[in-house]
Design a protein around this motif. Structure first.
Motif: not given
Length: 440
Positions: A233, A236, A239-243, A433, A437
């Motif tokens: 988690e 993720a 990696a910016g896959q979730t916020r 975020q 990134l």
């Protein structure tokens, strides 16, 4: 501004600093922080140690400070290295924070050993300014949660003398009088506040400008740290896959409801210092406020809630998984380019040894970072301690997250106190975020 330089460990060390990460301020005028300790090449080896004062009065009685000083005494005796203290505090909440001054001093290599709050640990660790402590013999005994919270790019950059657990401090005399059970979920907590209001307690939840984010963390990360795949988690999120905003939104919505209903005095909380002045601390002790939030050690010291005139329990924050302690794990760091780096590492290895931690924990009755040190806590803390020992908690400071949590969320919660909408707070989180990134 007050900048103190001391040599006497047993009477001057403010070792509670990482347990009260936001009560400590420093002056913001044009004067730059200075190091008053002058090294004399003819003297015995010495290191410079920068730490905050947890009270305006540097000579105020505090058992945590005394215990920390005793461990420094132990290190001086075993290593033959003297520890020179530089401490910093201020008069009011508008001044520059201890964290700001700590960053300035560390980036200028003014000291060797630092007592660091979570956000400063992350900042200095990511800048590569902190030495890797994983090779210290004492580091082998650390709890896994301590390693996780203070490891950046595979480097252990800080070690504490205690694991700081935050919880809700409840006046159980009032709860008994109002026939209220201890709340477990956000819905139960809101219902509890409504009942307390009806019983005549205008603002049932006492708050200061620092610790309301604990409510947010308890709800945001309960599932992640209690059954989730933490490593996956966090990866993720990085990696910016979730916020982060998706995790934190429910907690902000909960706080907004507390504020809108008046269960938290937003105006008072915006300027209140923890334990200082006529804020929520005094209201709690006077029986005017049934609920406050604070760290574990506040239940043990007379400078906070150590001897309340009523029955007290310290419990976890409400979450969908029930009561949830919030842990903030940080501590001592050594500058990689410090003038006395090796000596500072030698001193630190004694300070965080099982022998020193046993002494520190016995006096302060706190959760030790060492797996080998167990201490019986006072009755008021047993509900919170049972949850921690069960492994039920969330981390408010995880150095593996690219967006530092403890300091950033605290500042955004202050925006909420000032009238910002939940959506505006979520946009601020998303911006943090995005910046993280972009920096990769």
């Amino acid at each position: 501004m007050r900048l103190y330089t001391r040599r006497s460990a047993c009477t001057t060390l403010a070792a509670l600093a990482f347990a009260v990460p936001a009560t400590l301020s420093a002056c913001g005028g044009s004067r730059e922080p200075v190091n008053l300790a002058e090294q004399n090449s003819q003297e015995a080896p010495s290191i410079d140690f920068f730490s905050p004062m947890e009270k305006i009065d540097p000579d105020a009685l505090n058992t945590a400070r005394e215990a920390g000083g005793m461990t420094i005494d132990m290190a001086e005796e075993q290593t033959g290295i003297s520890v020179v203290y530089n401490t910093y505090t201020a008069e009011n909440y508008q001044d520059k924070t201890y964290d700001d001054v700590c960053l300035e001093r560390a980036r200028a290599s003014q000291d060797d050993l630092y007592l660091l709050n979570p956000d400063v640990t992350v900042a200095l660790g990511r800048e590569g300014l902190l030495a890797d402590l994983s090779g210290l013999p004492a580091a082998a005994n650390l709890r896994e949660v301590v390693r996780a919270a203070n490891t950046i790019d595979g480097r252990l950059v800080a070690i504490p003398q205690e694991v700081v657990a935050y919880g809700l401090f409840l006046n159980m005399d009032i709860f008994k009088e109002c026939q209220l059970a201890v709340p477990n979920t956000p819905e139960e907590f809101i219902a509890c506040c409504k009942a307390l209001r009806e019983a005549g307690y205008e603002a049932p939840v006492g708050a200061n400008r620092w610790w309301l984010e604990t409510f947010v963390f308890a709800q945001a990360y309960a599932e992640m740290y209690n059954g989730g795949d933490v490593e996956a988690e966090v990866a993720a999120l990085n990696a910016g896959q979730t916020r982060y905003s998706d995790y934190l939104r429910p907690g902000f919505e909960f706080l907004k409801e507390l504020i809108d209903e008046g269960y938290v005095d937003a105006e008072g909380a915006s300027t209140s210092e923890a334990f200082e002045g006529p804020g929520e601390g005094q209201a709690f002790l006077d029986g005017e406020c049934p609920i406050v939030m604070a760290y574990w050690g506040a239940a043990n010291t007379e400078t906070a809630y150590g001897k309340p005139p009523f029955a007290m329990e310290v419990v976890g924050f409400p979450s969908d998984l029930g009561q949830m302690p919030v842990l903030s794990v940080t501590g001592y760091g050594v500058l990689e380019q410090a003038r006395h780096r090796d000596e500072a590492l030698e001193v630190l290895n004694v300070i965080v040894s099982d022998e020193a931690l046993e002494l520190y924990s016995e006096i302060n009755r706190v959760i030790s970072p060492s797996e080998n040190v167990k201490v019986e806590c006072i009755d008021a803390l047993k509900p919170l301690n049972a949850l921690v020992e069960e492994g039920k908690f969330v981390l408010a400071s995880n150095a593996g997250m690219d967006v530092e949590q403890w300091g950033n969320v605290c500042l955004i919660v202050r925006d909420l106190l000032g009238g910002a909408s939940v959506e505006a707070c979520m946009e601020a989180l998303d911006k943090l975020q995005e910046d993280a990134l972009s920096a990769q």
